[in-house]
Write a protein that holds these residues in place. Structure first.
Motif, PDB file in Angstrom:
ATOM      1  N   THR A   3      24.923 -21.119 -16.277  1.00 17.88           N
ATOM      2  CA  THR A   3      24.776 -21.409 -14.851  1.00 17.88           C
ATOM      3  C   THR A   3      25.036 -22.886 -14.564  1.00 17.88           C
ATOM      4  O   THR A   3      25.702 -23.229 -13.583  1.00 17.88           O
ATOM      5  CB  THR A   3      23.364 -21.022 -14.373  1.00 17.88           C
ATOM      6  N   ALA A   4      24.519 -23.755 -15.434  1.00 16.33           N
ATOM      7  CA  ALA A   4      24.757 -25.187 -15.239  1.00 16.33           C
ATOM      8  C   ALA A   4      26.244 -25.507 -15.339  1.00 16.33           C
ATOM      9  O   ALA A   4      26.774 -26.341 -14.585  1.00 16.33           O
ATOM     10  CB  ALA A   4      23.966 -25.993 -16.273  1.00 16.33           C
ATOM     11  N   GLN A   5      26.956 -24.835 -16.258  1.00 19.71           N
ATOM     12  CA  GLN A   5      28.385 -25.074 -16.393  1.00 19.71           C
ATOM     13  C   GLN A   5      29.140 -24.613 -15.147  1.00 19.71           C
ATOM     14  O   GLN A   5      30.113 -25.251 -14.728  1.00 19.71           O
ATOM     15  CB  GLN A   5      28.925 -24.351 -17.631  1.00 19.71           C
ATOM     16  N   GLN A   6      28.682 -23.530 -14.544  1.00 24.40           N
ATOM     17  CA  GLN A   6      29.287 -23.111 -13.276  1.00 24.40           C
ATOM     18  C   GLN A   6      29.118 -24.193 -12.212  1.00 24.40           C
ATOM     19  O   GLN A   6      30.018 -24.450 -11.413  1.00 24.40           O
ATOM     20  CB  GLN A   6      28.634 -21.810 -12.797  1.00 24.40           C
ATOM     21  N   GLY A   7      27.963 -24.856 -12.223  1.00 22.32           N
ATOM     22  CA  GLY A   7      27.727 -25.952 -11.294  1.00 22.32           C
ATOM     23  C   GLY A   7      28.651 -27.123 -11.540  1.00 22.32           C
ATOM     24  O   GLY A   7      29.099 -27.782 -10.593  1.00 22.32           O
ATOM     25  N   VAL A   8      28.950 -27.370 -12.823  1.00 27.58           N
ATOM     26  CA  VAL A   8      29.900 -28.446 -13.155  1.00 27.58           C
ATOM     27  C   VAL A   8      31.261 -28.137 -12.543  1.00 27.58           C
ATOM     28  O   VAL A   8      31.924 -29.017 -11.969  1.00 27.58           O
ATOM     29  CB  VAL A   8      30.014 -28.613 -14.688  1.00 27.58           C
TER      30      VAL A   8
ATOM     31  N   VAL B 105      31.888 -26.370  -9.936  1.00 30.79           N
ATOM     32  CA  VAL B 105      31.829 -26.452  -8.475  1.00 30.79           C
ATOM     33  C   VAL B 105      31.744 -27.895  -7.998  1.00 30.79           C
ATOM     34  O   VAL B 105      32.426 -28.309  -7.054  1.00 30.79           O
ATOM     35  CB  VAL B 105      30.622 -25.648  -7.946  1.00 30.79           C
ATOM     36  N   LEU B 106      30.899 -28.694  -8.670  1.00 33.82           N
ATOM     37  CA  LEU B 106      30.592 -30.047  -8.179  1.00 33.82           C
ATOM     38  C   LEU B 106      31.503 -31.133  -8.752  1.00 33.82           C
ATOM     39  O   LEU B 106      31.486 -32.250  -8.246  1.00 33.82           O
ATOM     40  CB  LEU B 106      29.134 -30.385  -8.482  1.00 33.82           C
ATOM     41  N   ASP B 107      32.252 -30.794  -9.825  1.00 39.70           N
ATOM     42  CA  ASP B 107      33.161 -31.754 -10.474  1.00 39.70           C
ATOM     43  C   ASP B 107      32.380 -32.652 -11.435  1.00 39.70           C
ATOM     44  O   ASP B 107      31.460 -33.380 -11.041  1.00 39.70           O
ATOM     45  CB  ASP B 107      33.892 -32.619  -9.441  1.00 39.70           C
ATOM     46  N   ALA B 108      32.744 -32.601 -12.716  1.00 42.04           N
ATOM     47  CA  ALA B 108      32.048 -33.361 -13.748  1.00 42.04           C
ATOM     48  C   ALA B 108      32.114 -34.861 -13.526  1.00 42.04           C
ATOM     49  O   ALA B 108      31.306 -35.613 -14.071  1.00 42.04           O
ATOM     50  CB  ALA B 108      32.633 -33.014 -15.123  1.00 42.04           C
ATOM     51  N   ALA B 109      33.085 -35.329 -12.715  1.00 45.86           N
ATOM     52  CA  ALA B 109      33.228 -36.769 -12.476  1.00 45.86           C
ATOM     53  C   ALA B 109      32.195 -37.295 -11.477  1.00 45.86           C
ATOM     54  O   ALA B 109      32.025 -38.507 -11.336  1.00 45.86           O
ATOM     55  CB  ALA B 109      34.637 -37.083 -11.968  1.00 45.86           C
TER      56      ALA B 109
ATOM     57  N   ALA C 180      26.249 -35.639  -9.653  1.00 45.07           N
ATOM     58  CA  ALA C 180      25.594 -34.338  -9.758  1.00 45.07           C
ATOM     59  C   ALA C 180      26.276 -33.480 -10.817  1.00 45.07           C
ATOM     60  O   ALA C 180      25.615 -32.775 -11.594  1.00 45.07           O
ATOM     61  CB  ALA C 180      25.618 -33.626  -8.408  1.00 45.07           C
ATOM     62  N   GLY C 181      27.612 -33.530 -10.870  1.00 48.57           N
ATOM     63  CA  GLY C 181      28.345 -32.758 -11.868  1.00 48.57           C
ATOM     64  C   GLY C 181      28.032 -33.218 -13.276  1.00 48.57           C
ATOM     65  O   GLY C 181      27.872 -32.401 -14.192  1.00 48.57           O
TER      66      GLY C 181
ATOM     67  N   SER D   3      26.366 -31.188 -16.316  1.00 46.90           N
ATOM     68  CA  SER D   3      27.059 -31.096 -17.600  1.00 46.90           C
ATOM     69  C   SER D   3      26.103 -31.386 -18.756  1.00 46.90           C
ATOM     70  O   SER D   3      26.094 -30.673 -19.769  1.00 46.90           O
ATOM     71  CB  SER D   3      28.228 -32.080 -17.635  1.00 46.90           C
ATOM     72  N   HIS D   4      25.285 -32.431 -18.583  1.00 48.71           N
ATOM     73  CA  HIS D   4      24.286 -32.737 -19.615  1.00 48.71           C
ATOM     74  C   HIS D   4      23.281 -31.598 -19.760  1.00 48.71           C
ATOM     75  O   HIS D   4      22.859 -31.251 -20.871  1.00 48.71           O
ATOM     76  CB  HIS D   4      23.552 -34.029 -19.271  1.00 48.71           C
ATOM     77  N   MET D   5      22.914 -31.028 -18.632  1.00 47.02           N
ATOM     78  CA  MET D   5      21.982 -29.903 -18.648  1.00 47.02           C
ATOM     79  C   MET D   5      22.575 -28.717 -19.400  1.00 47.02           C
ATOM     80  O   MET D   5      21.913 -28.076 -20.224  1.00 47.02           O
ATOM     81  CB  MET D   5      21.660 -29.513 -17.201  1.00 47.02           C
ATOM     82  N   SER D   6      23.845 -28.420 -19.144  1.00 48.56           N
ATOM     83  CA  SER D   6      24.503 -27.309 -19.816  1.00 48.56           C
ATOM     84  C   SER D   6      24.578 -27.539 -21.322  1.00 48.56           C
ATOM     85  O   SER D   6      24.296 -26.637 -22.115  1.00 48.56           O
ATOM     86  CB  SER D   6      25.908 -27.122 -19.247  1.00 48.56           C
ATOM     87  N   GLU D   7      24.916 -28.758 -21.721  1.00 45.47           N
ATOM     88  CA  GLU D   7      25.014 -29.077 -23.151  1.00 45.47           C
ATOM     89  C   GLU D   7      23.652 -28.941 -23.836  1.00 45.47           C
ATOM     90  O   GLU D   7      23.549 -28.414 -24.951  1.00 45.47           O
ATOM     91  CB  GLU D   7      25.549 -30.494 -23.328  1.00 45.47           C
ATOM     92  N   PHE D   8      22.613 -29.415 -23.141  1.00 51.76           N
ATOM     93  CA  PHE D   8      21.272 -29.351 -23.725  1.00 51.76           C
ATOM     94  C   PHE D   8      20.859 -27.903 -23.974  1.00 51.76           C
ATOM     95  O   PHE D   8      20.432 -27.536 -25.079  1.00 51.76           O
ATOM     96  CB  PHE D   8      20.267 -30.024 -22.793  1.00 51.76           C
ATOM     97  N   PHE D   9      20.991 -27.042 -22.957  1.00 60.27           N
ATOM     98  CA  PHE D   9      20.538 -25.665 -23.111  1.00 60.27           C
ATOM     99  C   PHE D   9      21.439 -24.869 -24.047  1.00 60.27           C
ATOM    100  O   PHE D   9      20.976 -23.965 -24.743  1.00 60.27           O
ATOM    101  CB  PHE D   9      20.440 -24.985 -21.747  1.00 60.27           C
ATOM    102  N   ALA D  10      22.731 -25.206 -24.087  1.00 61.67           N
ATOM    103  CA  ALA D  10      23.629 -24.521 -25.019  1.00 61.67           C
ATOM    104  C   ALA D  10      23.237 -24.832 -26.459  1.00 61.67           C
ATOM    105  O   ALA D  10      23.200 -23.942 -27.325  1.00 61.67           O
ATOM    106  CB  ALA D  10      25.072 -24.932 -24.753  1.00 61.67           C
ATOM    107  N   THR D  11      22.947 -26.102 -26.732  1.00 59.56           N
ATOM    108  CA  THR D  11      22.522 -26.494 -28.081  1.00 59.56           C
ATOM    109  C   THR D  11      21.206 -25.829 -28.444  1.00 59.56           C
ATOM    110  O   THR D  11      21.028 -25.315 -29.559  1.00 59.56           O
ATOM    111  CB  THR D  11      22.373 -28.023 -28.162  1.00 59.56           C
ATOM    112  N   LEU D  12      20.263 -25.822 -27.497  1.00 60.73           N
ATOM    113  CA  LEU D  12      18.961 -25.208 -27.741  1.00 60.73           C
ATOM    114  C   LEU D  12      19.113 -23.713 -28.034  1.00 60.73           C
ATOM    115  O   LEU D  12      18.499 -23.176 -28.961  1.00 60.73           O
ATOM    116  CB  LEU D  12      18.064 -25.423 -26.526  1.00 60.73           C
TER     117      LEU D  12
END
Length: 287
Positions: free
Chosen positions: A190-195, A197-201, A204-205, A209-218
Motif C-alpha cells: 500500500t505504501a508503494q502505491q502511495g509512492v 501516486v505522490l511521486d518519490a521525489a 510525502a512520496g 518510500s521509506h515506509m514501504s522499504e521498512f515494512f517489506a524488510t520486516l
C-alpha cells in the motif's frame, strides 16, 4: 455468635442460600453469623446474582495475605492436582492479560486469551468464560470474534458436547507470526502505491518510500523470505563454490543480481560480525 473469618463451608452455605432465594437474615441464622457479616460478604463479592463460592473464598484469602494476616491459603481451599496455588495462577493470568492490554490488545480479548493460555485444556466454552471472568455473554462473544480475526483461537464442537468450545493450540503462535508478516507485506504494498501516486521525489512520496522499504524488510525477515541475511548466505555459498575471493561486480554478474544487492549482502557479512580472536586466527592461520 461465633466470630472469626468465614470458612469455605460457610461460603458454601451462603451460595446455597442465595440459590434458594433466601434473605440474608435466614442465611445468617443457618451459619450462626450476624446478618451484617453475610450482607458484607455478598456485596464484596459481586452481589446476590454474581456470588461465586470459590471465587469469593480465594479473593478473601488474597486480601488477607496482602494485609499480612495469613501466610498461605486456608486448608479448606486445596492446591490443584499439580500442586499449584490457584490464587497464584489467577494472579499470573491477570498479569498476562495486563501485558497484552499494554501491547494494544483490547482488554476483554486479552482476558479471554489469557484464560485459554493458562487453562490446562486450552479449551473453554462461552459459559466457562462468562463464569470465570464474571462478564456478560455478549462481552465474551465480541472478544472471541476479535481473537478469531487474528487467527489465534478457533471454534470447535467436540463429539458428545452440545456447546461450541474456543480452542487455542500449540500452532497458534506460528499462525499469528505469519499473519503479522502478511499484514506487514500489505503495508509495504500500500505504501508503494502511495509512492506511485505522490511521486518519490516529493517529501510525502519519499516518506512513503521509506515506509514501504521498512515494512517489506520486516515482512521478509518474519516470513523467512529473501532478506539481507538470506542474501548473505547465498553470497557465502557462491564464494565457497568459487574457492577464491571475488570482486563484488563479478559476484553480481555470476548471481544475476544488481550490484547494490550484492553490496548489501556483503555488508551483512562484514568483519565486525567476528570477534577479535576470530579475526586474528583468520589473518594468521595455523600451519
Amino acid at each position: 455468635m461465633p466470630g472469626g473469618r468465614l470458612t469455605h463451608q460457610d461460603r458454601r452455605h451462603i451460595g446455597a442460600g442465595l440459590a434458594e432465594g433466601l434473605g440474608y437474615a435466614e442465611i445468617a441464622r443457618r451459619i450462626d453469623r450476624p446478618t451484617s457479616t453475610v450482607s458484607r460478604e455478598v456485596a464484596r463479592n459481586g452481589g446476590p446474582e454474581r456470588y461465586r463460592v470459590d471465587h469469593a473464598h480465594l479473593a478473601t484469602e488474597r486480601r488477607a495475605r496482602r494485609r499480612g494476616r495469613i501466610p498461605r491459603l486456608d486448608p479448606a481451599t486445596p492446591f490443584d492436582a499439580y500442586g499449584r496455588d490457584p490464587d497464584a495462577v489467577r494472579d499470573f493470568t491477570e498479569q498476562l492479560a495486563a501485558l497484552m492490554v499494554r501491547t494494544g490488545v483490547p482488554r476483554m480479548a486479552a482476558r479471554v486469551l489469557a484464560r485459554l493460555i493458562t487453562d490446562d485444556s486450552g479449551s473453554l466454552t462461552s459459559a466457562d468464560l462468562v463464569e470465570r471472568l464474571r462478564v456478560s455473554p455478549a462481552s465474551v462473544s465480541l472478544a472471541v470474534a476479535y481473537l478469531e480475526g487474528l487467527e489465534v483461537i478457533r471454534r470447535e464442537r467436540r463429539p458428545g458436547h452440545r456447546r461450541e468450545q474456543y480452542v487455542i493450540d500449540d500452532g497458534v503462535w506460528l499462525r499469528a507470526w505469519m499473519t503479522s508478516a502478511q499484514a506487514h507485506a500489505r503495508w509495504a504494498e500500500t505504501a508503494q502505491q502511495g509512492v506511485d501516486v505522490l511521486d518519490a521525489a516529493t517529501p510525502a512520496g519519499a516518506r512513503l518510500s521509506h515506509m514501504s522499504e521498512f515494512f517489506a524488510t520486516l515482512s521478509d525477515d518474519m516470513s523467512g523470505g529473501s532478506g539481507a541475511v538470506d542474501d548473505a548466505l547465498t553470497v557465502l555459498a557462491a564464494l565457497r563454490h568459487a574457492g577464491a575471493p571475488l570482486p563484488a561486480g563479478q559476484l553480481a554478474n555470476a548471481l544475476g543480481w544488481p550490484l547494490d544487492r550484492v553490496t548489501e549482502a556483503l555488508r551483512c557479512a562484514a568483519p565486525d560480525r567476528l570477534t577479535p580472536a576470530q579475526l586474528r586466527a583468520l589473518e594468521h592461520p595455523a600451519t
